[in-house]
Motif scaffolding. Structure first.
Motif, mmCIF file in Angstrom:
data_model
loop_
_atom_site.group_PDB
_atom_site.id
_atom_site.type_symbol
_atom_site.label_atom_id
_atom_site.label_comp_id
_atom_site.label_asym_id
_atom_site.label_seq_id
_atom_site.Cartn_x
_atom_site.Cartn_y
_atom_site.Cartn_z
ATOM 1 N N ILE A 7 0.823 -1.203 0.000
ATOM 2 C CA ILE A 7 0.000 0.000 0.000
ATOM 3 C C ILE A 7 0.865 1.264 0.000
ATOM 4 C CG2 ILE A 7 -2.006 -1.088 1.068
ATOM 5 C CD1 ILE A 7 -1.093 0.033 3.771
ATOM 6 N N THR A 8 0.248 2.346 -0.429
ATOM 7 C CA THR A 8 0.918 3.647 -0.466
ATOM 8 C C THR A 8 1.042 4.223 0.940
ATOM 9 O OG1 THR A 8 -1.167 4.839 -0.674
ATOM 10 C CG2 THR A 8 -0.092 4.137 -2.737
ATOM 11 N N GLU A 9 1.830 5.276 1.055
ATOM 12 C CA GLU A 9 1.960 5.979 2.331
ATOM 13 C C GLU A 9 0.599 6.499 2.793
ATOM 14 O OE1 GLU A 9 5.751 7.146 3.720
ATOM 15 O OE2 GLU A 9 5.106 5.097 3.365
ATOM 16 N N LYS A 10 -0.181 7.010 1.860
ATOM 17 C CA LYS A 10 -1.517 7.533 2.201
ATOM 18 C C LYS A 10 -2.393 6.427 2.781
ATOM 19 C CE LYS A 10 -5.466 9.958 0.238
ATOM 20 N NZ LYS A 10 -6.042 10.562 -0.968
ATOM 21 N N ASN A 11 -2.351 5.261 2.172
ATOM 22 C CA ASN A 11 -3.149 4.140 2.670
ATOM 23 C C ASN A 11 -2.602 3.600 3.988
ATOM 24 O OD1 ASN A 11 -4.946 4.336 0.551
ATOM 25 N ND2 ASN A 11 -3.890 2.823 -0.686
ATOM 26 N N ALA A 12 -1.279 3.635 4.151
ATOM 27 C CA ALA A 12 -0.683 3.219 5.426
ATOM 28 C C ALA A 12 -1.130 4.160 6.536
ATOM 29 C CB ALA A 12 0.838 3.200 5.320
ATOM 30 N N ALA A 13 -1.154 5.456 6.248
ATOM 31 C CA ALA A 13 -1.626 6.437 7.230
ATOM 32 C C ALA A 13 -3.069 6.148 7.618
ATOM 33 C CB ALA A 13 -1.495 7.849 6.660
ATOM 34 N N ALA A 14 -3.911 5.912 6.620
ATOM 35 C CA ALA A 14 -5.319 5.619 6.878
ATOM 36 C C ALA A 14 -5.471 4.335 7.683
ATOM 37 C CB ALA A 14 -6.088 5.522 5.557
ATOM 38 N N LEU A 15 -4.659 3.340 7.391
ATOM 39 C CA LEU A 15 -4.694 2.075 8.126
ATOM 40 C C LEU A 15 -4.426 2.303 9.609
ATOM 41 C CD1 LEU A 15 -5.009 -0.994 7.663
ATOM 42 C CD2 LEU A 15 -2.544 -1.087 7.338
ATOM 43 N N GLY A 17 -5.188 5.102 11.085
ATOM 44 C CA GLY A 17 -6.188 6.034 11.583
ATOM 45 C C GLY A 17 -5.768 7.492 11.519
ATOM 46 N N HIS A 18 -4.839 7.817 10.634
ATOM 47 C CA HIS A 18 -4.331 9.182 10.516
ATOM 48 C C HIS A 18 -4.311 9.622 9.066
ATOM 49 C CE1 HIS A 18 -3.056 9.722 14.673
ATOM 50 N NE2 HIS A 18 -2.672 8.454 14.653
ATOM 51 N N GLY A 19 -4.111 10.914 8.878
ATOM 52 C CA GLY A 19 -3.954 11.476 7.546
ATOM 53 C C GLY A 19 -2.499 11.437 7.118
ATOM 54 N N ILE A 20 -2.288 11.705 5.843
ATOM 55 C CA ILE A 20 -0.943 11.636 5.280
ATOM 56 C C ILE A 20 -0.007 12.669 5.898
ATOM 57 C CG2 ILE A 20 -1.523 13.095 3.294
ATOM 58 C CD1 ILE A 20 0.931 10.082 3.354
ATOM 59 N N ASP A 21 -0.497 13.850 6.238
ATOM 60 C CA ASP A 21 0.375 14.869 6.832
ATOM 61 C C ASP A 21 0.926 14.399 8.177
ATOM 62 O OD1 ASP A 21 0.035 16.567 4.665
ATOM 63 O OD2 ASP A 21 -1.613 17.661 5.606
ATOM 64 N N TRP A 22 0.063 13.822 9.015
ATOM 65 C CA TRP A 22 0.513 13.279 10.303
ATOM 66 C C TRP A 22 1.531 12.174 10.078
ATOM 67 C CZ3 TRP A 22 0.726 8.464 12.374
ATOM 68 C CH2 TRP A 22 1.030 8.373 13.731
ATOM 69 N N PHE A 23 1.232 11.297 9.135
ATOM 70 C CA PHE A 23 2.102 10.160 8.871
ATOM 71 C C PHE A 23 3.487 10.619 8.421
ATOM 72 C CE2 PHE A 23 3.712 6.599 6.355
ATOM 73 C CZ PHE A 23 3.527 5.554 7.236
ATOM 74 N N ARG A 24 3.522 11.557 7.487
ATOM 75 C CA ARG A 24 4.817 12.060 7.003
ATOM 76 C C ARG A 24 5.610 12.718 8.127
ATOM 77 N NH1 ARG A 24 2.364 14.326 1.407
ATOM 78 N NH2 ARG A 24 2.641 12.409 0.208
ATOM 79 N N LYS A 25 4.940 13.426 8.995
ATOM 80 C CA LYS A 25 5.599 14.099 10.118
ATOM 81 C C LYS A 25 6.176 13.082 11.108
ATOM 82 C CE LYS A 25 4.559 17.177 13.954
ATOM 83 N NZ LYS A 25 3.506 17.866 14.682
ATOM 84 N N GLU A 52 -0.176 -4.322 9.730
ATOM 85 C CA GLU A 52 -1.256 -4.832 10.579
ATOM 86 C C GLU A 52 -0.699 -5.675 11.726
ATOM 87 O OE1 GLU A 52 -3.625 -6.767 7.615
ATOM 88 O OE2 GLU A 52 -4.831 -4.968 7.256
ATOM 89 N N ALA A 53 0.277 -6.532 11.432
ATOM 90 C CA ALA A 53 0.894 -7.372 12.476
ATOM 91 C C ALA A 53 1.639 -6.508 13.484
ATOM 92 C CB ALA A 53 1.826 -8.396 11.839
ATOM 93 N N TRP A 54 2.353 -5.487 13.010
ATOM 94 C CA TRP A 54 3.083 -4.567 13.891
ATOM 95 C C TRP A 54 2.103 -3.875 14.851
ATOM 96 C CZ3 TRP A 54 2.455 0.850 13.685
ATOM 97 C CH2 TRP A 54 3.322 1.577 14.495
ATOM 98 N N ALA A 55 0.997 -3.360 14.316
ATOM 99 C CA ALA A 55 0.015 -2.660 15.150
ATOM 100 C C ALA A 55 -0.630 -3.621 16.152
ATOM 101 C CB ALA A 55 -1.049 -2.004 14.268
#
Length: 69
Positions: A7-15, A17-25, A52-55
């Motif tokens: 998955i993309t960074e955007k989808n990883a962020a959503a997975l 529960g966050h937006g891409i800006d939070w994830f990149r930060k 998913e396993a990490w979380a």
């Protein structure tokens, strides 16, 4: 159709529960300090089942008696 393995960074962020800006930060801290699975260099994406396993593991440890992680 099955969920994609990578998955993309955007989808990883959503997975998470966050937006891409939070994830990149926060991604460097998440990777280095907390062990978030990194981008697979062969495909340039993140492996969804590994995230998913990490979380799940982080949540399991957090809920264990006497744990302060």
């Amino acid at each position: 159709m099955p969920e994609p393995l990578y998955i993309t960074e955007k989808n990883a962020a959503a997975l998470l529960g966050h937006g891409i800006d939070w994830f990149r930060k926060n991604r460097d801290t998440l990777e280095r300090q907390y062990g978030l699975p990194q981008i697979d260099p062969a495909v340039g994406l993140r492996h969804r089942p590994s995230i998913e396993a990490w979380a799940a593991e982080r949540n399991r440890r957090r809920l264990e008696p006497g744990s302060n992680s």
